[in-house]
Design an enzyme around this catalytic site. Structure first.
Site, PDB file in Angstrom:
ATOM      1  N   HIS A   1       0.847  -1.198   0.000  1.00 48.61           N
ATOM      2  CA  HIS A   1       0.000   0.000   0.000  1.00 48.61           C
ATOM      3  C   HIS A   1       0.873   1.235   0.000  1.00 48.61           C
ATOM      4  CE1 HIS A   1      -3.406   2.602   0.845  1.00 48.61           C
ATOM      5  NE2 HIS A   1      -2.631   3.216   1.714  1.00 48.61           N
TER       6      HIS A   1
ATOM      7  N   SER B   1      -7.167   3.948   9.936  1.00 46.15           N
ATOM      8  CA  SER B   1      -7.965   4.005   8.708  1.00 46.15           C
ATOM      9  C   SER B   1      -7.312   3.166   7.604  1.00 46.15           C
ATOM     10  CB  SER B   1      -8.090   5.474   8.275  1.00 46.15           C
ATOM     11  OG  SER B   1      -8.590   5.591   6.968  1.00 46.15           O
TER      12      SER B   1
ATOM     13  N   LYS C   1      -8.377  -1.053   6.220  1.00 42.37           N
ATOM     14  CA  LYS C   1      -8.677  -1.438   4.833  1.00 42.37           C
ATOM     15  C   LYS C   1      -7.758  -2.560   4.360  1.00 42.37           C
ATOM     16  CE  LYS C   1      -8.716   3.020   3.834  1.00 42.37           C
ATOM     17  NZ  LYS C   1      -9.191   4.377   3.882  1.00 42.37           N
TER      18      LYS C   1
HETATM   19  N1  URA Z   1      -5.829   7.682   3.720  1.00 42.05           N
HETATM   20  C1  URA Z   1      -6.752   6.922   4.349  1.00 42.05           C
HETATM   21  O1  URA Z   1      -7.193   5.928   3.825  1.00 42.05           O
HETATM   22  N2  URA Z   1      -7.168   7.314   5.561  1.00 42.05           N
HETATM   23  C2  URA Z   1      -6.714   8.415   6.179  1.00 42.05           C
HETATM   24  O2  URA Z   1      -7.138   8.699   7.280  1.00 42.05           O
HETATM   25  C3  URA Z   1      -5.758   9.203   5.513  1.00 42.05           C
HETATM   26  C4  URA Z   1      -5.338   8.788   4.285  1.00 42.05           C
END
Ligand code: URA
Ligand code: CA
Length: 433
Positions: free
Chosen positions: A82, A183, A187
Site C-alpha cells: 500500500h 484508517s 482497509k
Molecule cells: N488515507 C486513508 O485511507 N485514511 C486516512 O485517514 C488518511 C489517508
C-alpha cells in the site's frame, strides 16, 4: 455505556478500553451515534492521541464493521503493498509481475478511484482487451496457477472507516496519526493478505510533509499490523517530486515495461527494489532484505519479470504484444513541449500541482463521474538536480486537444529553476518492526 462518557474520558487524556472503542465504532456505523458525538471524539483523539493497544483495537473494530475478504484458498503467503498516495506512482504495475516472477502470490484487489491519474485498474485497461471483471473463483485459480491476478474491489469493506473518514474530512481531524494509521490498516487487513508492505510518502505531494512525521506514521502502522498478526514493514520515500518520468495511464504502463527490464527511471527502480525486497522477505523467499533484492535484480536481468507481465496480460484477456511494441498503447494526438525560460538547475517540481496539471488534461478523475482519457498525461524531461538550458524541454504534454494554455501555465509555475540544487534522497528509511 454512554457515548458522552467515552468522549469525556478521551478528552481528559485517559485510555479507552476495547469495549468502549467497539461501542463507538459499532454505534457510529449503524447510525445510533450521531455525527456530532463522533466528531467530538475524533477531535479528542486528535489532541490526546491513543496508545498502541487503543490503535490496534480501533483498527480491528473498523475491520469488523463490514465484510472481510478470505484469501485462504490461495496457496502461500499473500503480501499486499500500500502506498499513502503519490503522483505518477507506477510501483504497483512493476511490483506485481516482479514479485510474482519469484513465485510469490500476488492477489491484487484494486480500485479506479479519484486523483491525478487513474488507479491501477485504469492503467491496466490502457492495454487493449485487459479486463478485471472476473469471478472470485477465476481470480483464485489464476493466482494459484500463475501467481498473479487483479480483480476489481467489491463488497462492503470497512464501512466504519468510510463514514469516519468523510466526517474527519470536514471536521479538521484528518491529520492525526492514530486516525490515519487505523484508517489505512483497517482497509488493508480487511482485504485479507497475510503480510503488508507500506510505502509512506513524505514531501509536497504527501500527507506527511516531513520525514519525522512520515516515520511516526510508518511506525504506528507497522505496530498495528504486527500486533494483530499481519507481518508489516514500511519504506519512507520522497514525494516532493513525481516518481519516474511518466504521469498518465498508458504512459505509466510504458514506464513499467521499461522498469521491468531494468531500463526504467532510476528513482522508480530504486523504490520498486526497496518495496519488492520487503515483499519477498515477508513472503519467506529470502532470509535478508539484501538477498531479496538480489533475487529481484536477477528476474529483471533474465527476462522472467517481463515474461510474467506478458503472462498476466494474456490471462486477463489483454494484448500481450504491447510489452514488445508499446506503440500499440493508446497515444495522444498532440505532443506539446514546455521549454525552459532560463538556464540553471531544476530545483523543484511540486508533485501535487504537477499531478493536478495531468488531471486537467484528462489523465485522472476530479469526481467519480469524470471521464478519464488513458492516452494523455505528462512526461517529465528533467528531474530535480538536472541542469537545463533555456529553450530545452522541461515537460512533454501528451494531449488530445490543442489548447493547453492552462496546463502550460501550471507546469511553469510549479517547476522552479535555480542556480544550484541537488536531487533529494529517495528512500529515507525503512521500518521493519
Ligand atoms: N488515507 C486513508 O485511507 N485514511 C486516512 O485517514 C488518511 C489517508
Ligand atoms: Ca511515473
Amino acid at each position: 455505556m454512554r457515548m458522552v462518557d467515552i468522549i469525556a474520558k478521551k478528552r481528559d487524556g485517559k485510555e479507552l478500553t476495547a469495549e468502549e472503542i467497539q461501542f463507538f465504532i459499532q454505534g457510529y456505523t449503524n447510525g445510533d451515534i450521531p455525527d456530532y458525538q463522533a466528531s467530538s471524539l475524533a477531535m479528542a483523539i486528535f489532541f490526546q492521541d491513543m496508545n498502541d493497544r487503543e490503535r490496534a483495537d480501533l483498527t480491528m473494530a473498523m475491520v469488523n464493521s463490514g465484510e472481510t475478504i478470505d484469501l485462504s484458498a490461495i496457496d502461500g503467503i499473500k503480501v499486499d503493498k500500500h502506498s499513502t498516495g503519490g503522483v505518477g506512482d507506477t510501483t504497483t504495475l512493476v511490483l506485481a509481475p516482479l514479485v510474482a516472477a519469484l513465485d510469490i502470490p500476488v492477489a491484487k484487489m484494486s480500485g479506479r478511484g479519484l486523483g491525478h491519474t487513474g488507479g491501477t485498474i485504469d492503467k491496466l485497461e490502457a492495454i487493449e482487451g485487459f479486463h478485471v471483471e472476473i469471478s472470485k473463483e477465476e481470480f483464485v485459480k489464476l493466482v494459484n496457477e500463475h501467481k498473479i491476478a487483479v480483480i476489481g474491489q467489491s463488497g462492503n469493506l470497512t464501512p466504519a472507516d468510510k463514514k469516519l473518514y468523510a466526517l474527519r474530512d470536514v471536521t479538521g481531524t484528518v491529520n492525526s496519526i492514530p486516525l490515519i494509521a487505523s484508517s489505512i490498516m483497517s482497509k488493508k487487513i480487511a482485504a485479507g493478505s497475510d503480510a503488508i508492505v507500506l510505502d509512506v510518502k513524505t514531501g509536497a505531494g504527501a500527507f506527511m510533509k516531513t520525514v519525522e512525521e512520515a516515520k511516526e506514521l510508518a511506525k504506528a502502522m507497522v505496530s498495528i499490523g504486527n500486533s494483530v498478526g499481519r507481518k508489516t514493514m514500511a519504506v519512507i520515500s520522497d514525494m516532493s517530486q513525481p516518481l519516474g518520468y511518466a504521469i498518465g495511464n498508458a504512459l505509466e504502463v510504458r514506464e513499467a515495461i521499461d522498469t521491468l527490464q531494468g531500463k526504467g527511471p532510476a528513482d522508480l527502480e530504486e523504490l520498486c527494489l526497496a518495496l519488492g525486497s520487503q515483499m519477498v522477505y515477508l513472503a519467506g523467499k529470502a532470509t535478508s532484505l539484501e538477498e531479496a533484492e538480489e533475487k529481484l535484480r536477477e528476474v529483471m536481468r533474465n527476462g522472467k519479470a517481463l515474461d510474467k507481465f506478458k503472462e498476466f496480460i494474456r490471462n486477463q484477456g489483454g494484448n500481450e504484444q504491447v510489452v514488445d511494441r508499446p506503440e500499440l498503447l493508446p497515444q495522444a494526438a498532440y505532443q506539446i513541449q514546455v521549454p525552459a525560460e532560463q538556464d540553471g538547475v531544476v530545483a523543484a517540481i511540486t508533485a501535487d500541482e504537477i499531478g493536478t496539471a495531468a488531471m486537467k488534461l484528462g489523465a485522472g478523475r476530479a469526481t467519480k463521474e469524470s471521464d478519464i482519457d488513458l492516452a494523455v498525461g505528462l512526461m517529465l524531461n528533467k528531474k530535480i538536480g538536472d541542469t537545463v538550458r533555456k529553450g530545452e524541454s522541461l515537460v512533454t504534454i501528451h494531449a488530445n486537444r490543442e489548447e493547453v494554455d492552462e496546463v502550460i501555465r501550471m507546469i511553469r509555475e510549479h517547476i522552479q529553476i535555480a542556480d544550484h540544487a541537488v536531487a533529494p534522497q529517495l528512500v529515507y528509511d525503512v521500518v521493519t518492526g
